[in-house]
Design an enzyme around this catalytic site. Sequence first.
Site, PDB file in Angstrom:
ATOM      1  N   GLU A 274       0.834  -1.213   0.000  1.00 25.10           N
ATOM      2  CA  GLU A 274       0.000   0.000   0.000  1.00 25.10           C
ATOM      3  C   GLU A 274       0.863   1.256   0.000  1.00 25.10           C
ATOM      4  O   GLU A 274       0.807   2.056   0.934  1.00 25.10           O
ATOM      5  CB  GLU A 274      -0.856   0.042   1.269  1.00 25.10           C
ATOM      6  CG  GLU A 274      -1.726  -1.152   1.518  1.00 25.10           C
ATOM      7  CD  GLU A 274      -2.354  -1.113   2.913  1.00 25.10           C
ATOM      8  OE1 GLU A 274      -1.867  -0.412   3.807  1.00 25.10           O
ATOM      9  OE2 GLU A 274      -3.361  -1.791   3.090  1.00 25.10           O
ATOM     10  N   GLY A 276       2.087   4.989  -0.640  1.00 22.09           N
ATOM     11  CA  GLY A 276       1.551   6.300  -0.985  1.00 22.09           C
ATOM     12  C   GLY A 276       2.712   7.232  -1.302  1.00 22.09           C
ATOM     13  O   GLY A 276       2.941   7.625  -2.436  1.00 22.09           O
ATOM     14  N   CYS A 356      -0.939  33.236  11.596  1.00 21.59           N
ATOM     15  CA  CYS A 356      -0.679  33.883  12.888  1.00 21.59           C
ATOM     16  C   CYS A 356      -0.266  32.883  13.945  1.00 21.59           C
ATOM     17  O   CYS A 356      -0.973  32.679  14.948  1.00 21.59           O
ATOM     18  CB  CYS A 356      -1.925  34.631  13.338  1.00 21.59           C
ATOM     19  SG  CYS A 356      -2.491  35.750  12.079  1.00 21.59           S
ATOM     20  N   GLU A 357       0.821  32.184  13.713  1.00 18.70           N
ATOM     21  CA  GLU A 357       1.378  31.259  14.699  1.00 18.70           C
ATOM     22  C   GLU A 357       2.879  31.200  14.480  1.00 18.70           C
ATOM     23  O   GLU A 357       3.331  31.136  13.334  1.00 18.70           O
ATOM     24  CB  GLU A 357       0.826  29.831  14.495  1.00 18.70           C
ATOM     25  CG  GLU A 357      -0.634  29.697  14.758  1.00 18.70           C
ATOM     26  CD  GLU A 357      -1.045  28.269  15.099  1.00 18.70           C
ATOM     27  OE1 GLU A 357      -0.213  27.492  15.606  1.00 18.70           O
ATOM     28  OE2 GLU A 357      -2.220  27.961  14.861  1.00 18.70           O
TER      29      GLU A 357
HETATM   30  N1  LLP Z   1      -1.379   1.917   4.612  1.00 20.41           N
HETATM   31  C1  LLP Z   1      -1.838   2.372   5.781  1.00 20.41           C
HETATM   32  C2  LLP Z   1      -2.702   1.518   6.590  1.00 20.41           C
HETATM   33  C3  LLP Z   1      -1.485   3.665   6.213  1.00 20.41           C
HETATM   34  O1  LLP Z   1      -1.933   4.099   7.378  1.00 20.41           O
HETATM   35  C4  LLP Z   1      -0.636   4.465   5.411  1.00 20.41           C
HETATM   36  C5  LLP Z   1      -0.264   5.804   5.840  1.00 20.41           C
HETATM   37  C6  LLP Z   1      -0.198   3.948   4.182  1.00 20.41           C
HETATM   38  C7  LLP Z   1      -0.593   2.671   3.817  1.00 20.41           C
HETATM   39  C8  LLP Z   1       0.669   4.723   3.238  1.00 20.41           C
HETATM   40  O2  LLP Z   1       1.890   5.067   3.779  1.00 20.41           O
HETATM   41  P1  LLP Z   1       3.006   5.708   2.825  1.00 20.41           P
HETATM   42  O3  LLP Z   1       3.415   4.668   1.836  1.00 20.41           O
HETATM   43  O4  LLP Z   1       2.411   6.890   2.171  1.00 20.41           O
HETATM   44  O5  LLP Z   1       4.121   6.097   3.722  1.00 20.41           O
HETATM   45  N2  LLP Z   1       0.979  12.502   7.210  1.00 20.41           N
HETATM   46  C9  LLP Z   1       2.213  11.775   7.428  1.00 20.41           C
HETATM   47  C10 LLP Z   1       2.131  10.351   6.963  1.00 20.41           C
HETATM   48  C11 LLP Z   1       1.010   9.586   7.581  1.00 20.41           C
HETATM   49  C12 LLP Z   1       0.856   8.212   7.012  1.00 20.41           C
HETATM   50  C13 LLP Z   1      -0.428   7.616   7.434  1.00 20.41           C
HETATM   51  N3  LLP Z   1      -0.640   6.291   6.947  1.00 20.41           N
HETATM   52  C14 LLP Z   1       3.345  12.516   6.747  1.00 20.41           C
HETATM   53  O6  LLP Z   1       3.113  13.553   6.150  1.00 20.41           O
HETATM   54  O7  LLP Z   1       4.492  12.092   6.847  1.00 20.41           O
END
Ligand code: LLP
Length: 427
Positions: A274, A276, A356-357
């Site tokens: 998975e 991202g 404003c932070e």
């Molecule tokens: N699968 C699950 C169950 C997840 O919770 C996540 C991300 C992914 C896949 C994808 O992860 P990736 O391959 O994108 O690293 N907002 C944070 C990242 C939070 C990730 C949340 N879950 C940031 O900007 O670093």
Amino acid sequence: MDFFQYKNGELFCEGVPAEKIAREVGTACYVYSKATFLHHYRQIADAFKPLSATICYSVKSCGNINILKFLAAEGCGFDVTSGGELFRALQAGGEAKKMIYAGVGKTDHEIADGIRAGIAAFNLESEEEIENVDRVAGSIGMKAIGAIRINPDVDPKTHAKTTTGKKETKFGVDIERAERVFEQYRGLKNLRIAGVHTHIGSPVLEIQPYVDAVTKMVALIDRLSEKGHKIEWYDVGGGFGVNYEGPQQARPVTEHAKALVPLLQGKPYKIAFEPGRYIAGNAGILLTRVLYRKQGGEKKFVIVDAGMNDLLRPTLYEAYHHVWPVKPEAKNLNEDRRRDFVIQGGDTVDVVGPICESGDYLAKARALPPVKRGDLLAVFTAGAYGFAMSSNYNNRPRVPEVLVDGDSYKIIRKRETLEDLVALERV
Ligand code: LLP
């Protein structure tokens, strides 16, 4: 590898000058490279080809429908984590049969929508949720399929806020409890549990945490199989890191695959991932213009027109994003986007937004080549969790998203207007 490169001293996204986009679309704005998205997706799909793995792009990282569309056309599935993401992925023409649905707090409504859409599986995070999915499926006269998300208690060595695979996070079922839970929910009426899932954290820069998690999981699946549970798939999750600070920071997915394929090849169950960030991270930049420069005490500030509402990661995770002029002087080109690049002239500054932070910053104590009012800066590696986590804080309309494809670009999400800000309010 991505398609944001300096040519003749100025930054291009594929064949389009960043300055041209900024001039025509305005700043701040997100700019994505289609070729980069595809390159990274294909790199992952190829690396795990020996496993015939299913790749489910994590919609939460960067979910514009246009992006999901061309990924779906490549055969990519989706990892969704809310009713909104499910809706979005379906709107993009994604095949429900290639969608998996994770998250610790799915509501009855969301569960019913997922079942009705015909998703491949729910990733189930707790005993109560298992019971509820079974109940909801029964209540709408349908059957659900699920995998149990296992918490393998592995340290992904990343930020505390994005660590998910260690005990004492809210995610999954503790690995010690896993066999008991499989036993307890054997033969439910409306929910067939036939897979296991993990996601240890994000971004994961090293290979070892995956090796540790996969080793534990393969042993768990063996134990489950001995007890007569037929495990049909193992979803390894996402989290592969990307290069924020220079070319060598994260391991390429080919290296992850070299370590993981031998552990998983020939198993009698299917494999899914998975990712991202690995697909989206370096496929997007945030363009922002310098509004003002100022000094406060000993500190120098460069105030730009993008703030923490547009890119929250520096504020929330102390994340490093490379910030650099779109047209630096030749001696400050830093084409590799190295954090340790020694600038000629320039200053150590905080690059801050208009919010404003005091926590509103894009870069802190950063050596930046000389810039002046009106100069255009690029904030790199902003494709994943950039626009996706943006908000209207301080009543700032969210910025547009632009997709470059070769020598042309399209606005794939308009800049919000002031009217949009109040559109849902009823007086
Ligand atoms: N699968 C699950 C169950 C997840 O919770 C996540 C991300 C992914 C896949 C994808 O992860 P990736 O391959 O994108 O690293 N907002 C944070 C990242 C939070 C990730 C949340 N879950 C940031 O900007 O670093």
